[in-house]
Design a protein around this motif. Structure first.
Motif, PDB file in Angstrom:
ATOM      1  N   GLN A  56      41.621 -41.067  16.602  1.00 14.27           N
ATOM      2  CA  GLN A  56      40.728 -41.975  17.323  1.00 14.27           C
ATOM      3  C   GLN A  56      40.250 -41.355  18.632  1.00 14.27           C
ATOM      4  OE1 GLN A  56      43.353 -45.310  17.617  1.00 14.27           O
ATOM      5  NE2 GLN A  56      42.716 -46.214  15.676  1.00 14.27           N
ATOM      6  N   LEU A  57      41.134 -40.665  19.325  1.00 15.00           N
ATOM      7  CA  LEU A  57      40.708 -39.990  20.554  1.00 15.00           C
ATOM      8  C   LEU A  57      39.697 -38.890  20.256  1.00 15.00           C
ATOM      9  CD1 LEU A  57      44.150 -39.741  22.399  1.00 15.00           C
ATOM     10  CD2 LEU A  57      42.255 -41.288  22.921  1.00 15.00           C
ATOM     11  N   GLU A  58      39.854 -38.201  19.134  1.00 12.37           N
ATOM     12  CA  GLU A  58      38.876 -37.186  18.750  1.00 12.37           C
ATOM     13  C   GLU A  58      37.523 -37.823  18.450  1.00 12.37           C
ATOM     14  OE1 GLU A  58      38.878 -33.982  18.658  1.00 12.37           O
ATOM     15  OE2 GLU A  58      40.952 -33.663  19.283  1.00 12.37           O
ATOM     16  N   MET A  59      37.529 -39.035  17.895  1.00 15.87           N
ATOM     17  CA  MET A  59      36.273 -39.723  17.602  1.00 15.87           C
ATOM     18  C   MET A  59      35.505 -40.043  18.875  1.00 15.87           C
ATOM     19  SD  MET A  59      37.653 -42.301  14.613  1.00 15.87           S
ATOM     20  CE  MET A  59      36.132 -43.253  14.617  1.00 15.87           C
ATOM     21  N   LEU A  60      36.223 -40.275  19.971  1.00 15.78           N
ATOM     22  CA  LEU A  60      35.537 -40.573  21.230  1.00 15.78           C
ATOM     23  C   LEU A  60      34.750 -39.376  21.741  1.00 15.78           C
ATOM     24  CD1 LEU A  60      38.243 -42.612  23.177  1.00 15.78           C
ATOM     25  CD2 LEU A  60      36.309 -43.468  21.875  1.00 15.78           C
ATOM     26  N   ASP A  65      28.878 -42.257  24.644  1.00 16.06           N
ATOM     27  CA  ASP A  65      29.614 -42.987  25.680  1.00 16.06           C
ATOM     28  C   ASP A  65      31.116 -42.756  25.556  1.00 16.06           C
ATOM     29  OD1 ASP A  65      29.854 -44.230  23.263  1.00 16.06           O
ATOM     30  OD2 ASP A  65      29.626 -46.276  24.040  1.00 16.06           O
ATOM     31  N   GLY A  66      31.514 -41.617  24.990  1.00 18.65           N
ATOM     32  CA  GLY A  66      32.933 -41.363  24.749  1.00 18.65           C
ATOM     33  C   GLY A  66      33.745 -41.295  26.028  1.00 18.65           C
ATOM     34  N   LEU A  67      33.215 -40.637  27.055  1.00 15.58           N
ATOM     35  CA  LEU A  67      33.968 -40.533  28.311  1.00 15.58           C
ATOM     36  C   LEU A  67      34.148 -41.901  28.961  1.00 15.58           C
ATOM     37  CD1 LEU A  67      32.439 -37.290  29.885  1.00 15.58           C
ATOM     38  CD2 LEU A  67      34.624 -37.567  28.714  1.00 15.58           C
ATOM     39  N   ALA A  72      37.892 -46.325  30.199  1.00 20.16           N
ATOM     40  CA  ALA A  72      38.225 -47.749  30.131  1.00 20.16           C
ATOM     41  C   ALA A  72      39.521 -47.963  29.360  1.00 20.16           C
ATOM     42  CB  ALA A  72      37.081 -48.516  29.482  1.00 20.16           C
ATOM     43  N   TRP A  73      39.682 -47.238  28.243  1.00 15.38           N
ATOM     44  CA  TRP A  73      40.912 -47.378  27.459  1.00 15.38           C
ATOM     45  C   TRP A  73      42.133 -46.966  28.268  1.00 15.38           C
ATOM     46  CZ3 TRP A  73      44.451 -43.723  25.539  1.00 15.38           C
ATOM     47  CH2 TRP A  73      45.345 -44.204  24.593  1.00 15.38           C
ATOM     48  N   LEU A  74      41.999 -45.941  29.113  1.00 16.03           N
ATOM     49  CA  LEU A  74      43.119 -45.509  29.935  1.00 16.03           C
ATOM     50  C   LEU A  74      43.538 -46.601  30.923  1.00 16.03           C
ATOM     51  CD1 LEU A  74      45.086 -43.319  30.855  1.00 16.03           C
ATOM     52  CD2 LEU A  74      43.300 -42.442  32.360  1.00 16.03           C
ATOM     53  N   ASP A 116      28.673 -54.697  30.070  1.00 13.13           N
ATOM     54  CA  ASP A 116      29.254 -53.391  29.754  1.00 13.13           C
ATOM     55  C   ASP A 116      30.672 -53.529  29.214  1.00 13.13           C
ATOM     56  OD1 ASP A 116      26.920 -52.296  30.574  1.00 13.13           O
ATOM     57  OD2 ASP A 116      27.680 -51.439  32.444  1.00 13.13           O
ATOM     58  N   VAL A 117      31.447 -54.447  29.794  1.00 16.25           N
ATOM     59  CA  VAL A 117      32.814 -54.651  29.324  1.00 16.25           C
ATOM     60  C   VAL A 117      32.817 -55.162  27.886  1.00 16.25           C
ATOM     61  CG1 VAL A 117      34.906 -56.008  29.674  1.00 16.25           C
ATOM     62  CG2 VAL A 117      33.751 -54.994  31.628  1.00 16.25           C
ATOM     63  N   LYS A 118      31.885 -56.064  27.561  1.00 19.24           N
ATOM     64  CA  LYS A 118      31.801 -56.566  26.184  1.00 19.24           C
ATOM     65  C   LYS A 118      31.465 -55.418  25.226  1.00 19.24           C
ATOM     66  CE  LYS A 118      30.488 -61.335  27.289  1.00 19.24           C
ATOM     67  NZ  LYS A 118      29.454 -62.371  27.127  1.00 19.24           N
ATOM     68  N   ARG A 119      30.539 -54.557  25.636  1.00 16.22           N
ATOM     69  CA  ARG A 119      30.182 -53.422  24.779  1.00 16.22           C
ATOM     70  C   ARG A 119      31.370 -52.470  24.620  1.00 16.22           C
ATOM     71  NH1 ARG A 119      28.830 -48.576  26.351  1.00 16.22           N
ATOM     72  NH2 ARG A 119      28.458 -49.305  28.494  1.00 16.22           N
ATOM     73  N   ILE A 120      32.106 -52.225  25.702  1.00 18.72           N
ATOM     74  CA  ILE A 120      33.267 -51.320  25.637  1.00 18.72           C
ATOM     75  C   ILE A 120      34.347 -51.898  24.737  1.00 18.72           C
ATOM     76  CG2 ILE A 120      35.158 -50.373  27.011  1.00 18.72           C
ATOM     77  CD1 ILE A 120      33.158 -50.074  29.323  1.00 18.72           C
ATOM     78  N   MET A 121      34.649 -53.175  24.894  1.00 17.73           N
ATOM     79  CA  MET A 121      35.698 -53.786  24.085  1.00 17.73           C
ATOM     80  C   MET A 121      35.304 -53.823  22.612  1.00 17.73           C
ATOM     81  SD  MET A 121      37.970 -54.384  26.345  1.00 17.73           S
ATOM     82  CE  MET A 121      39.117 -55.474  25.541  1.00 17.73           C
ATOM     83  N   ALA A 122      34.003 -54.055  22.336  1.00 16.46           N
ATOM     84  CA  ALA A 122      33.551 -54.064  20.943  1.00 16.46           C
ATOM     85  C   ALA A 122      33.657 -52.669  20.330  1.00 16.46           C
ATOM     86  CB  ALA A 122      32.117 -54.583  20.872  1.00 16.46           C
ATOM     87  N   ALA A 123      33.328 -51.632  21.122  1.00 20.68           N
ATOM     88  CA  ALA A 123      33.403 -50.271  20.608  1.00 20.68           C
ATOM     89  C   ALA A 123      34.853 -49.864  20.339  1.00 20.68           C
ATOM     90  CB  ALA A 123      32.744 -49.308  21.593  1.00 20.68           C
ATOM     91  N   LEU A 124      35.762 -50.190  21.269  1.00 22.22           N
ATOM     92  CA  LEU A 124      37.166 -49.859  21.057  1.00 22.22           C
ATOM     93  C   LEU A 124      37.752 -50.618  19.875  1.00 22.22           C
ATOM     94  CD1 LEU A 124      38.459 -49.737  24.770  1.00 22.22           C
ATOM     95  CD2 LEU A 124      37.905 -47.811  23.269  1.00 22.22           C
ATOM     96  N   SER A 125      37.316 -51.839  19.674  1.00 21.47           N
ATOM     97  CA  SER A 125      37.783 -52.593  18.508  1.00 21.47           C
ATOM     98  C   SER A 125      37.247 -51.997  17.219  1.00 21.47           C
ATOM     99  CB  SER A 125      37.359 -54.063  18.633  1.00 21.47           C
ATOM    100  OG  SER A 125      37.913 -54.654  19.790  1.00 21.47           O
ATOM    101  N   GLU A 126      35.999 -51.507  17.264  1.00 20.73           N
ATOM    102  CA  GLU A 126      35.404 -50.892  16.074  1.00 20.73           C
ATOM    103  C   GLU A 126      36.145 -49.617  15.693  1.00 20.73           C
ATOM    104  OE1 GLU A 126      31.106 -48.944  14.698  1.00 20.73           O
ATOM    105  OE2 GLU A 126      31.353 -49.893  16.673  1.00 20.73           O
ATOM    106  N   ILE A 127      36.533 -48.815  16.686  1.00 20.95           N
ATOM    107  CA  ILE A 127      37.272 -47.585  16.410  1.00 20.95           C
ATOM    108  C   ILE A 127      38.691 -47.895  15.946  1.00 20.95           C
ATOM    109  CG2 ILE A 127      38.155 -45.455  17.464  1.00 20.95           C
ATOM    110  CD1 ILE A 127      35.734 -45.469  19.280  1.00 20.95           C
TER     111      ILE A 127
END
Length: 364
Positions: A56-60, A65-67, A72-74, A116-127
């Motif tokens: 999953q980290l490699e997918m970022l 917007d991986g960085l 945010a995940w950190l 932005d937080v909603k987009r970040i949380m949706a992306a992390l949930s998708e991954i």
């Protein structure tokens, strides 16, 4: 007769939790109740869960917007590891309730807008780095944590007692005052005897090979006849004169490091000439032919390595510098514990400087 009222069920809610190896192994070993001191991110996965997180980290990396997602995940990891064991890994707000996107934007990621937080949380949930689960009963989880802690402490106490018991069994004296030692089986005695025999044969073989090597060195490459008398010669470390009666050292060991005994044609003629020049300029004097051959091999190897890397101009400059350094310590070798080691370090530093100059010119 009145029936007791049934306990009202709490409405089921979903809560988000972080996945992956974000909790230290300390949790599984001693069941830490409070917040952990550090988390871990697997670099070399050893479990399937760690391998999934690594993927999953490699997918970022491949996302535009991986960085941003990784940062945010950190911060989410730091927040969820700050809870006690019962609430660890769960995204909760300050009231210990499931945190919404607005709560995350206000309390965990205050530098980002809610969108932005909603987009970040949706992306992390998708991954798959965030998953949704039913909100557990926190009281039950607290009891489970306490039970795990008691079990871990009991296991640690039993392990400690078992170790002490094993240690005392071997040192328990009998009635006569003698210490009892565990009896060995016949196979163990035979294995120990076989191991001692193999070690003895190996040592005798090495001694025989070293003796043949010294004879070959003294026959084919004797020490120069211009070496001064032993009465006035000093050893390399300045501790005193070399002894004639001392047994020659194995040629596979030197004060400058380890070197394998090699035939004379291992290095070029110019390498051997360079080695003789450095030893002569530094005032190296020792009657041990094996030790002298080892010193010459070090300098010959250093010259051939440099010749394979640099041109004639750089080699001439390096040779001039080391000869000047060797001549500088010729009259005061007693001030150095190991003059040859000092010279070799000076040569290595000059080689590093030459590499840096080559890189600065853009040729490296």
């Amino acid at each position: 007769m009145t029936r007791p009222k049934a306990k009202a069920k709490k409405p089921t809610r979903t809560v988000r939790r972080l996945t992956g190896q974000t909790v230290t192994s300390e949790d599984e070993r001693i069941a830490t109740q409070g917040p952990v001191q550090y988390g871990q991110i697997p670099v070399t996965p050893r479990t399937e869960e760690a391998a999934v997180l690594r993927r999953q980290l490699e997918m970022l990396r491949w996302r535009p917007d991986g960085l941003e997602l990784a940062g945010a995940w950190l911060f989410l990891v730091i927040d969820v590891l700050g809870h006690d064991w019962a609430r660890r890994l769960f995204l909760l707000n300050l009231r210990h309730e499931p945190a919404s996107d607005e709560d995350v934007a206000r309390e965990i990621l205050p530098s980002r807008p809610v969108d932005d937080v909603k987009r970040i949380m949706a992306a992390l949930s998708e991954i798959g780095m965030i998953e949704e689960a039913q909100e557990p009963d926190w009281a039950d989880r607290e009891e489970e944590g306490k039970r795990r802690t008691r079990t871990a402490k009991k296991r640690a106490t039993q392990t400690k007692k078992t170790g002490q018991k094993k240690a005392t069994v071997r040192t328990r004296p009998d009635k006569s005052g003698q210490v009892q030692t565990p009896s060995r089986t016949k196979s163990e005695i035979e294995e120990n005897r076989r191991g001692r025999k193999e070690k003895r044969n190996r040592i005798e073989g090495e001694a025989e090979r070293n003796a043949r090597g010294r004879d070959h060195e003294q026959t084919d490459h004797p020490a120069p006849a211009t070496a001064p008398s032993m009465s006035s010669a000093k050893s390399d470390d300045g501790a005193g004169p070399c002894s004639r009666g001392r047994e020659a050292r194995p040629t596979s060991i030197s004060r400058l490091g380890n070197i394998v005994k090699l035939p004379r044609d291992r290095y070029s003629a110019s390498a051997w000439a360079f080695a003789d020049g450095v030893l002569l300029a530094s005032g190296y004097r020792c009657g041990d032919a094996a030790e002298r051959a080892c010193e010459r091999s070090h300098w010959a190897a250093a010259w051939d390595d440099a010749a394979a890397e640099f041109g004639p101009d750089v080699l001439a400059r390096l040779k001039t510098r080391i000869i000047e350094a060797a001549a500088g310590i010729h009259g005061r070798r007693g001030d150095y514990r190991n003059p040859e080691s000092y010279l070799l370090r000076a040569w290595q530093n000059d080689v590093k400087d030459a590499r840096r100059q080559r890189c600065a010119r853009g040729a490296g």
